[in-house]
Design a protein around this motif. Sequence first.
Motif, mmCIF file in Angstrom:
data_model
loop_
_atom_site.group_PDB
_atom_site.id
_atom_site.type_symbol
_atom_site.label_atom_id
_atom_site.label_comp_id
_atom_site.label_asym_id
_atom_site.label_seq_id
_atom_site.Cartn_x
_atom_site.Cartn_y
_atom_site.Cartn_z
ATOM 1 N N ARG A 79 1.268 2.287 4.279
ATOM 2 C CA ARG A 79 -0.104 1.851 4.557
ATOM 3 C C ARG A 79 -0.134 0.736 5.596
ATOM 4 N NH1 ARG A 79 -4.570 2.531 6.240
ATOM 5 N NH2 ARG A 79 -6.196 1.120 5.631
ATOM 6 N N ILE A 80 0.825 -0.169 5.536
ATOM 7 C CA ILE A 80 0.879 -1.267 6.511
ATOM 8 C C ILE A 80 1.240 -0.731 7.895
ATOM 9 C CG2 ILE A 80 2.057 -3.430 7.129
ATOM 10 C CD1 ILE A 80 -0.035 -3.611 4.813
ATOM 11 N N ARG A 81 2.190 0.204 7.967
ATOM 12 C CA ARG A 81 2.537 0.805 9.261
ATOM 13 C C ARG A 81 1.330 1.497 9.883
ATOM 14 N NH1 ARG A 81 7.037 2.712 6.247
ATOM 15 N NH2 ARG A 81 6.240 4.834 6.368
ATOM 16 N N SER A 82 0.648 2.284 9.081
ATOM 17 C CA SER A 82 -0.516 3.018 9.561
ATOM 18 C C SER A 82 -1.629 2.069 10.001
ATOM 19 C CB SER A 82 -1.001 3.949 8.447
ATOM 20 O OG SER A 82 -2.124 4.664 8.854
ATOM 21 N N LEU A 83 -1.856 1.035 9.216
ATOM 22 C CA LEU A 83 -2.890 0.053 9.542
ATOM 23 C C LEU A 83 -2.526 -0.725 10.814
ATOM 24 C CD1 LEU A 83 -5.579 -0.997 8.455
ATOM 25 C CD2 LEU A 83 -4.298 -2.689 7.153
ATOM 26 N N ALA A 84 -1.247 -1.051 10.976
ATOM 27 C CA ALA A 84 -0.802 -1.757 12.188
ATOM 28 C C ALA A 84 -1.064 -0.899 13.426
ATOM 29 C CB ALA A 84 0.672 -2.123 12.086
ATOM 30 N N ALA A 85 -0.749 0.389 13.344
ATOM 31 C CA ALA A 85 -0.988 1.286 14.483
ATOM 32 C C ALA A 85 -2.476 1.380 14.785
ATOM 33 C CB ALA A 85 -0.412 2.669 14.184
ATOM 34 N N GLU A 86 -3.279 1.520 13.747
ATOM 35 C CA GLU A 86 -4.733 1.634 13.930
ATOM 36 C C GLU A 86 -5.323 0.365 14.527
ATOM 37 O OE1 GLU A 86 -8.628 1.699 11.039
ATOM 38 O OE2 GLU A 86 -6.822 2.703 10.327
ATOM 39 N N LYS A 129 7.141 -12.587 5.275
ATOM 40 C CA LYS A 129 8.532 -12.531 4.830
ATOM 41 C C LYS A 129 8.590 -12.373 3.311
ATOM 42 C CE LYS A 129 12.802 -15.128 5.274
ATOM 43 N NZ LYS A 129 13.367 -16.392 5.726
ATOM 44 N N GLY A 130 9.079 -11.239 2.878
ATOM 45 C CA GLY A 130 9.214 -10.969 1.459
ATOM 46 C C GLY A 130 7.907 -10.646 0.752
ATOM 47 N N CYS A 131 6.813 -10.508 1.493
ATOM 48 C CA CYS A 131 5.506 -10.268 0.884
ATOM 49 C C CYS A 131 5.337 -8.786 0.526
ATOM 50 C CB CYS A 131 4.396 -10.688 1.849
ATOM 51 S SG CYS A 131 2.748 -10.461 1.186
ATOM 52 N N SER A 132 4.867 -8.538 -0.688
ATOM 53 C CA SER A 132 4.589 -7.165 -1.110
ATOM 54 C C SER A 132 3.117 -6.970 -1.457
ATOM 55 C CB SER A 132 5.459 -6.804 -2.316
ATOM 56 O OG SER A 132 5.175 -7.668 -3.398
ATOM 57 N N ASP A 133 2.288 -7.949 -1.117
ATOM 58 C CA ASP A 133 0.862 -7.930 -1.425
ATOM 59 C C ASP A 133 0.100 -7.271 -0.265
ATOM 60 O OD1 ASP A 133 -1.676 -8.466 -2.377
ATOM 61 O OD2 ASP A 133 -1.564 -10.624 -2.001
ATOM 62 N N ILE A 134 -0.386 -6.050 -0.498
ATOM 63 C CA ILE A 134 -1.060 -5.283 0.557
ATOM 64 C C ILE A 134 -2.286 -6.031 1.119
ATOM 65 C CG2 ILE A 134 -2.263 -3.125 1.107
ATOM 66 C CD1 ILE A 134 0.708 -2.690 0.767
ATOM 67 N N PRO A 135 -3.159 -6.594 0.290
ATOM 68 C CA PRO A 135 -4.299 -7.332 0.866
ATOM 69 C C PRO A 135 -3.861 -8.521 1.742
ATOM 70 C CG PRO A 135 -4.739 -6.814 -1.424
ATOM 71 C CD PRO A 135 -3.298 -6.454 -1.168
ATOM 72 N N ARG A 136 -2.812 -9.214 1.349
ATOM 73 C CA ARG A 136 -2.317 -10.336 2.155
ATOM 74 C C ARG A 136 -1.753 -9.826 3.480
ATOM 75 N NH1 ARG A 136 1.487 -14.642 -0.533
ATOM 76 N NH2 ARG A 136 -0.485 -15.032 -1.537
ATOM 77 N N LEU A 137 -0.978 -8.765 3.433
ATOM 78 C CA LEU A 137 -0.422 -8.195 4.659
ATOM 79 C C LEU A 137 -1.527 -7.675 5.574
ATOM 80 C CD1 LEU A 137 2.618 -6.346 3.068
ATOM 81 C CD2 LEU A 137 2.730 -8.314 4.618
#
Length: 132
Positions: free
Chosen positions: A59-66, A17-25
């Motif tokens: 990047r998060i959408r793509s990683l989630a799908a993968e 929630k509200g996170c913009s940190d790619i490594p954390r996500l």
Amino acid sequence: DNKFSLSLLGKLREETKGCSDIPRLTAVLNVATGLIVSVKNSQEATAFVCELLMHEYPRIRSLAAEKLYVRLLETDPELDESHTAVKLLLNNAWEFDGGKEATKEDMALEVFRAFKIEPLLKTKEYLFDVTA
């Protein structure tokens, strides 16, 4: 243990929630996909990862799908490449942000329908508003 998984999913949801940190996500995605033992037996975890298909970051959408695709190969061998949800995960440009094609929300909702699960959240803003 389902109670543990649900508790952990709640904490993962709060972390995003509200996170913009790619490594954390990315770490959240790794943990969430690890909770999926099968689509049928892990609907909440599957729904959570599917919700990340609507994330504002390509990047998060793509990683989630993968990650979801790979996890399904590991846990649900009957879900081969002919399954509608698998086709959607493989064939959509998750890093694309709109235009004449279907929106990321429309594409994600198609994945939900193909898995016959309901989104846990009715609006994406709750989970993905990075201005919060």
